[in-house]
Write an enzyme that holds these catalytic residues in place. Sequence first.
Site, PDB file in Angstrom:
ATOM      1  N   ARG A 181      18.905  44.183  -0.057  1.00 14.16           N
ATOM      2  CA  ARG A 181      18.003  44.579   0.001  1.00 14.16           C
ATOM      3  C   ARG A 181      16.891  46.358   0.135  1.00 14.16           C
ATOM      4  O   ARG A 181      16.673  46.900  -0.173  1.00 14.16           O
ATOM      5  CB  ARG A 181      17.050  43.487  -0.150  1.00 14.16           C
ATOM      6  CG  ARG A 181      15.229  43.713  -1.022  1.00 14.16           C
ATOM      7  CD  ARG A 181      13.984  42.532  -0.744  1.00 14.16           C
ATOM      8  NE  ARG A 181      13.809  42.427   0.911  1.00 14.16           N
ATOM      9  CZ  ARG A 181      13.678  41.306   1.073  1.00 14.16           C
ATOM     10  NH1 ARG A 181      12.904  40.435  -0.035  1.00 14.16           N
ATOM     11  NH2 ARG A 181      12.951  40.615   2.741  1.00 14.16           N
ATOM     12  N   LYS A 212      12.032  34.578  -3.514  1.00 20.10           N
ATOM     13  CA  LYS A 212      10.691  34.560  -3.390  1.00 20.10           C
ATOM     14  C   LYS A 212       9.982  34.860  -4.717  1.00 20.10           C
ATOM     15  O   LYS A 212       8.891  35.490  -5.458  1.00 20.10           O
ATOM     16  CB  LYS A 212       9.125  34.504  -1.843  1.00 20.10           C
ATOM     17  CG  LYS A 212       9.747  32.761  -1.195  1.00 20.10           C
ATOM     18  CD  LYS A 212       8.779  32.755  -0.047  1.00 20.10           C
ATOM     19  CE  LYS A 212       8.237  33.621   1.054  1.00 20.10           C
ATOM     20  NZ  LYS A 212      10.385  34.044   1.000  1.00 20.10           N
ATOM     21  N   ARG A 251       2.243  30.532   5.975  1.00 14.10           N
ATOM     22  CA  ARG A 251       3.707  30.405   6.790  1.00 14.10           C
ATOM     23  C   ARG A 251       2.984  30.466   8.131  1.00 14.10           C
ATOM     24  O   ARG A 251       3.720  29.907   9.180  1.00 14.10           O
ATOM     25  CB  ARG A 251       3.202  31.638   7.508  1.00 14.10           C
ATOM     26  CG  ARG A 251       4.575  32.375   6.769  1.00 14.10           C
ATOM     27  CD  ARG A 251       4.776  34.085   7.182  1.00 14.10           C
ATOM     28  NE  ARG A 251       5.922  34.923   6.906  1.00 14.10           N
ATOM     29  CZ  ARG A 251       6.055  35.284   6.077  1.00 14.10           C
ATOM     30  NH1 ARG A 251       5.016  35.996   4.508  1.00 14.10           N
ATOM     31  NH2 ARG A 251       7.758  36.142   6.169  1.00 14.10           N
ATOM     32  N   ARG A 296      11.651  49.024   3.577  1.00 17.49           N
ATOM     33  CA  ARG A 296      11.157  48.145   4.322  1.00 17.49           C
ATOM     34  C   ARG A 296      11.551  48.087   5.890  1.00 17.49           C
ATOM     35  O   ARG A 296      13.284  47.916   6.168  1.00 17.49           O
ATOM     36  CB  ARG A 296      11.132  47.600   3.746  1.00 17.49           C
ATOM     37  CG  ARG A 296      10.083  46.994   3.184  1.00 17.49           C
ATOM     38  CD  ARG A 296       9.875  45.608   2.661  1.00 17.49           C
ATOM     39  NE  ARG A 296       9.990  44.188   3.660  1.00 17.49           N
ATOM     40  CZ  ARG A 296       9.564  43.344   3.382  1.00 17.49           C
ATOM     41  NH1 ARG A 296       9.381  42.352   1.527  1.00 17.49           N
ATOM     42  NH2 ARG A 296       9.525  41.790   4.133  1.00 17.49           N
ATOM     43  N   ARG A 308      13.358  37.554  12.099  1.00 24.39           N
ATOM     44  CA  ARG A 308      12.299  37.099  11.032  1.00 24.39           C
ATOM     45  C   ARG A 308      12.768  35.477  11.081  1.00 24.39           C
ATOM     46  O   ARG A 308      11.982  34.881  10.010  1.00 24.39           O
ATOM     47  CB  ARG A 308      12.717  38.026   9.580  1.00 24.39           C
ATOM     48  CG  ARG A 308      11.189  39.132  10.336  1.00 24.39           C
ATOM     49  CD  ARG A 308      12.153  40.228   9.116  1.00 24.39           C
ATOM     50  NE  ARG A 308      11.336  40.015   8.026  1.00 24.39           N
ATOM     51  CZ  ARG A 308      12.346  40.898   6.887  1.00 24.39           C
ATOM     52  NH1 ARG A 308      12.690  41.287   6.655  1.00 24.39           N
ATOM     53  NH2 ARG A 308      11.740  40.387   5.238  1.00 24.39           N
TER      54      ARG A 308
HETATM   55  P1  AMP Z   1       6.671  39.132   3.268  1.00 25.96           P
HETATM   56  O1  AMP Z   1       7.052  40.228   2.138  1.00 25.96           O
HETATM   57  O2  AMP Z   1       6.719  38.240   3.236  1.00 25.96           O
HETATM   58  O3  AMP Z   1       8.271  39.191   4.426  1.00 25.96           O
HETATM   59  O4  AMP Z   1       6.825  39.724   4.830  1.00 25.96           O
HETATM   60  C1  AMP Z   1       6.610  40.793   5.429  1.00 25.96           C
HETATM   61  C2  AMP Z   1       5.784  40.871   6.733  1.00 25.96           C
HETATM   62  O5  AMP Z   1       4.468  40.569   6.554  1.00 25.96           O
HETATM   63  C3  AMP Z   1       6.090  38.983   8.118  1.00 25.96           C
HETATM   64  O6  AMP Z   1       7.122  39.277   8.628  1.00 25.96           O
HETATM   65  C4  AMP Z   1       4.816  39.534   8.354  1.00 25.96           C
HETATM   66  O7  AMP Z   1       5.027  40.466   9.913  1.00 25.96           O
HETATM   67  C5  AMP Z   1       3.581  40.251   7.603  1.00 25.96           C
HETATM   68  N1  AMP Z   1       3.546  38.711   6.716  1.00 25.96           N
HETATM   69  C6  AMP Z   1       3.547  38.284   5.981  1.00 25.96           C
HETATM   70  N2  AMP Z   1       2.444  37.209   5.128  1.00 25.96           N
HETATM   71  C7  AMP Z   1       2.226  36.732   6.394  1.00 25.96           C
HETATM   72  C8  AMP Z   1       1.456  35.468   6.461  1.00 25.96           C
HETATM   73  N3  AMP Z   1       0.840  34.510   6.016  1.00 25.96           N
HETATM   74  N4  AMP Z   1       1.328  35.396   7.896  1.00 25.96           N
HETATM   75  C9  AMP Z   1       1.597  36.357   9.353  1.00 25.96           C
HETATM   76  N5  AMP Z   1       2.135  37.162   8.731  1.00 25.96           N
HETATM   77  C10 AMP Z   1       2.647  37.373   7.604  1.00 25.96           C
END
Ligand code: AMP
Length: 190
Positions: free
Chosen positions: A128, A14, A89, A134, A146
């Site tokens: 990654r 994404k 989400r 991260r 996740r």
């Molecule tokens: P991502 O970079 O999109 O994989 O997001 C990393 C982390 O941020 C996720 O595993 C969640 O802990 C938090 N996070 C990001 N977007 C959301 C969302 N829309 N709702 C809840 N938690 C989020």
Amino acid sequence: MYNIVLFGPPGAGKGTQSEKLIQKYGLTHLSTGDLFRKHLGEGTELGLLAKKYMNEGHLVPDEVVIRMVEEKINETKNTEGFIFDGFPRTTAQAEALDEMLAHNGLSISGMIALDVPEETLKIRIKERGKTSNRVDDQDDEKINTRIKVYLDETLPVADYYSKQGKFQKINGVGEIEQIFKDITSVIDSY
Ligand code: AMP
């Protein structure tokens, strides 16, 4: 104006595709993960709150995410639209997003889902993790959490848009350029 939800599990690509799309269409990239990481880096209260959820691979509570997105939408002026990446989400987040947009006379054009098999996701995330710094990209347990959270809590969001006739799935495996082309043909059909 295009308001696109780019959807898919962690590691689906994404972020990579969003970067290309914002250049082509002049859209504003709204990645909730990136916003949380920025807060975390700056040590804000929001960042501290989000940290314990993020590091374990769990979702940050809806009301926190929704408030952050609302702020970002309200402060963005003169845009051709938004790419929502990693948001919504949960179904509650999707409902809140529809309301926020309707408030500004806007709506979601469509959701585009990147389809990638689970084994490929795990390989990509670990790769990654070598450079992303991260915590949640590093070990198997967090990566598995996740993916499970995605399947249990996030996948129903696809139904939400499907019921509105706004859902399209494309193959997320292969050349980045080919995947990009497939996404742009969906967008150009809006
Ligand atoms: P991502 O970079 O999109 O994989 O997001 C990393 C982390 O941020 C996720 O595993 C969640 O802990 C938090 N996070 C990001 N977007 C959301 C969302 N829309 N709702 C809840 N938690 C989020």
